[in-house]
Design an enzyme around this catalytic site. Structure first.
Site, PDB file in Angstrom:
ATOM      1  N   ASN A  57      57.966  -2.430 -64.635  1.00 31.24           N
ATOM      2  CA  ASN A  57      57.948  -1.174 -64.024  1.00 31.24           C
ATOM      3  C   ASN A  57      57.892  -0.043 -65.248  1.00 31.24           C
ATOM      4  O   ASN A  57      59.119  -0.087 -65.846  1.00 31.24           O
ATOM      5  CB  ASN A  57      59.266  -0.958 -63.260  1.00 31.24           C
ATOM      6  CG  ASN A  57      59.492   0.445 -62.721  1.00 31.24           C
ATOM      7  OD1 ASN A  57      58.668   1.294 -62.777  1.00 31.24           O
ATOM      8  ND2 ASN A  57      60.580   0.665 -62.056  1.00 31.24           N
ATOM      9  N   LYS A  69      57.654   2.939 -65.158  1.00 34.76           N
ATOM     10  CA  LYS A  69      58.443   4.284 -64.867  1.00 34.76           C
ATOM     11  C   LYS A  69      57.540   5.458 -65.170  1.00 34.76           C
ATOM     12  O   LYS A  69      56.101   5.108 -65.598  1.00 34.76           O
ATOM     13  CB  LYS A  69      59.773   4.243 -65.451  1.00 34.76           C
ATOM     14  CG  LYS A  69      60.467   3.184 -65.009  1.00 34.76           C
ATOM     15  CD  LYS A  69      62.014   3.349 -65.121  1.00 34.76           C
ATOM     16  CE  LYS A  69      62.827   1.834 -64.591  1.00 34.76           C
ATOM     17  NZ  LYS A  69      64.136   2.052 -64.844  1.00 34.76           N
ATOM     18  N   HIS A 128      62.941   2.004 -54.941  1.00 32.68           N
ATOM     19  CA  HIS A 128      63.759   1.869 -56.268  1.00 32.68           C
ATOM     20  C   HIS A 128      64.665   2.960 -56.233  1.00 32.68           C
ATOM     21  O   HIS A 128      64.741   4.032 -55.618  1.00 32.68           O
ATOM     22  CB  HIS A 128      62.789   2.244 -57.634  1.00 32.68           C
ATOM     23  CG  HIS A 128      63.284   1.941 -58.726  1.00 32.68           C
ATOM     24  ND1 HIS A 128      63.966   2.716 -59.250  1.00 32.68           N
ATOM     25  CD2 HIS A 128      63.253   1.026 -59.449  1.00 32.68           C
ATOM     26  CE1 HIS A 128      64.590   2.428 -60.702  1.00 32.68           C
ATOM     27  NE2 HIS A 128      63.909   1.274 -60.696  1.00 32.68           N
ATOM     28  N   GLU A 170      66.013   4.890 -58.437  1.00 33.76           N
ATOM     29  CA  GLU A 170      65.505   6.210 -59.090  1.00 33.76           C
ATOM     30  C   GLU A 170      64.937   7.048 -57.826  1.00 33.76           C
ATOM     31  O   GLU A 170      65.187   8.572 -57.867  1.00 33.76           O
ATOM     32  CB  GLU A 170      64.709   5.947 -60.224  1.00 33.76           C
ATOM     33  CG  GLU A 170      65.679   5.463 -61.461  1.00 33.76           C
ATOM     34  CD  GLU A 170      64.947   4.811 -62.359  1.00 33.76           C
ATOM     35  OE1 GLU A 170      63.531   4.904 -62.509  1.00 33.76           O
ATOM     36  OE2 GLU A 170      65.521   3.984 -63.330  1.00 33.76           O
ATOM     37  N   GLU A 198      68.438  -4.991 -57.425  1.00 31.02           N
ATOM     38  CA  GLU A 198      68.842  -4.169 -58.665  1.00 31.02           C
ATOM     39  C   GLU A 198      70.122  -3.172 -58.657  1.00 31.02           C
ATOM     40  O   GLU A 198      70.021  -2.390 -57.959  1.00 31.02           O
ATOM     41  CB  GLU A 198      67.677  -3.072 -59.213  1.00 31.02           C
ATOM     42  CG  GLU A 198      66.348  -3.533 -59.045  1.00 31.02           C
ATOM     43  CD  GLU A 198      65.299  -2.801 -59.846  1.00 31.02           C
ATOM     44  OE1 GLU A 198      64.855  -3.200 -60.982  1.00 31.02           O
ATOM     45  OE2 GLU A 198      65.112  -1.646 -59.540  1.00 31.02           O
ATOM     46  N   GLY A 248      68.801   0.198 -66.900  1.00 34.38           N
ATOM     47  CA  GLY A 248      68.534   1.508 -68.135  1.00 34.38           C
ATOM     48  C   GLY A 248      69.906   1.605 -68.739  1.00 34.38           C
ATOM     49  O   GLY A 248      69.914   2.319 -69.531  1.00 34.38           O
ATOM     50  N   SER A 299      68.391  -4.096 -67.076  1.00 35.41           N
ATOM     51  CA  SER A 299      68.359  -4.492 -68.230  1.00 35.41           C
ATOM     52  C   SER A 299      68.139  -5.973 -68.505  1.00 35.41           C
ATOM     53  O   SER A 299      68.752  -6.516 -69.287  1.00 35.41           O
ATOM     54  CB  SER A 299      69.882  -4.211 -68.568  1.00 35.41           C
ATOM     55  OG  SER A 299      70.166  -2.618 -68.392  1.00 35.41           O
TER      56      SER A 299
END
Ligand code: PGA
Length: 251
Positions: free
Chosen positions: A9, A11, A95, A97, A167, A173, A213
Site C-alpha cells: 500500500n 499510500k 483502511h 486512515e 491492521e 506506521g 509495521s
C-alpha cells in the site's frame, strides 16, 4: 493451503515517474516468484501506467480506495468500473486512515465492497482496533462490529471472494508491530467469526493478512502463524529491496 498474499500500500507516495521506477525494479526483484500473490497499490493517478507495466507479470494491481456509485456528480471520486478500466483487480477498502481522516464508516465500507464486487474487483477489507480500544480490552468487539457492519448482507459466496486485512491501528506506521501471538489471536478470532457466520469452507478459504509495521525482519514469524496468510505493507513497500525481501520471507 492458502496462497500467501502480499500487498504493498503505497499510500500518498510516489509521482508517476517514481511509481514506474519502483515497479520496474520490483519486477526484476520478484521475477521468479510464483507461489505468492503479489499486489501493488499505487496512487490513483499512476494506476493505468503501472497496469501496462505489470500486465504480463506476477504482480497484480490494486487501488487504495473507491467510491460506491457507478458515475455522476461526485467530484473527486473514482468508481469501481473506472478502477477496472485502469487495470485494477483489487481494491483496499476501509483502511484505518480512511476511517480516521475521511470519516469512513462501516456502512460506507459495506457499500464500497458491494459496488466493487459488482464489477468483479476483489476487495481487501481492513479492520483493526486503536491503542485505546486494545488497552480497554475491546479488540475483538471492535473487530467484530467492523466485520458485521462491513460485510452486512453479503452471502457466503461474496465473502469467500474477499481478502481481510487485520491492521491494529497502533501498529500502522509506528514501527510497533503486533507480536506474532497478538496478531494470530485476532486472526483466529476473525476466522472463527467467518466459520460461525458463514461456513467452515469460507473460514478455511478466505485469506486474512496482517498489516502494521511489517518489515523483512518480522515477516517470517508473522507468516508462520497458522491464521496469518500474508501482509499488507505500507512503509516497507516503498523500497523494492524491502518489499522483495518481505515477499521472499513469506514463502
Ligand atoms: P505500515 O502501514 O506498514 O507503514 O505500518 C501498513 C498499512 O497501513 O497498510
Amino acid at each position: 493451503m492458502r496462497k500467501p498474499f502480499i500487498a504493498g500500500n503505497w499510500k500518498m507516495n510516489k509521482t508517476i515517474r517514481d511509481s514506474i521506477e519502483l515497479v520496474n525494479s520490483l519486477r526484476r526483484e520478484l521475477l521468479d516468484i510464483e507461489n505468492a500473490d503479489i499486489i501493488v497499490c499505487p496512487p490513483y493517478i499512476a494506476l493505468s501506467e503501472i497496469s501496462d507495466l505489470v500486465v504480463d507479470s506476477n504482480i497484480g494491481l490494486g487501488a487504495q480506495n473507491v467510491y460506491w456509485e457507478e458515475s455522476g456528480a461526485f467530484t473527486g471520486e473514482v468508481s469501481p468500473l473506472m478502477l477496472k478500466d485502469a487495470g485494477c483487480r483489487y481494491v483496499i477498502i476501509g483502511h484505518s486512515e480512511r476511517r480516521k481522516y475521511f470519516s469512513e464508516t462501516d456502512e460506507a465500507v459495506n457499500k464500497k465492497i458491494k459496488a466493487s464486487q459488482n464489477v468483479g474487483l476483489i476487495p481487501i477489507v481492513c479492520v483493526g482496533e486503536t491503542d485505546e480500544e486494545r488497552e480497554s480490552k475491546k479488540t475483538t468487539s471492535v473487530v467484530e462490529s467492523q466485520l458485521q457492519g462491513g460485510l452486512k448482507g453479503l452471502d457466503s459466496e461474496s465473502v469467500s471472494k474477499l481478502i481481510i486485512a487485520y491492521e491494529p491501528v497502533w501498529a500502522i506506521g509506528t514501527g510497533k508491530t503486533a507480536t506474532p501471538e497478538q496478531a494470530q489471536e485476532v486472526h483466529r478470532f476473525i476466522r472463527d467469526w467467518l466459520r460461525n457466520n458463514y461456513s467452515s469452507d469460507v473460514a478455511e478459504n478466505v485469506r486474512i493478512i496482517y498489516g502494521g509495521s511489517v518489515k523483512p525482519s518480522n515477516t517470517k514469524d508473522l507468516i508462520k502463524q497458522s491464521d496469518i496468510d500474508g501482509a499488507l505493507v505500507g512503509g516497507a513497500s516503498l523500497e523494492s529491496s524491502f518489499f522483495g525481501e518481505i515477499v521472499k520471507n513469506s514463502l
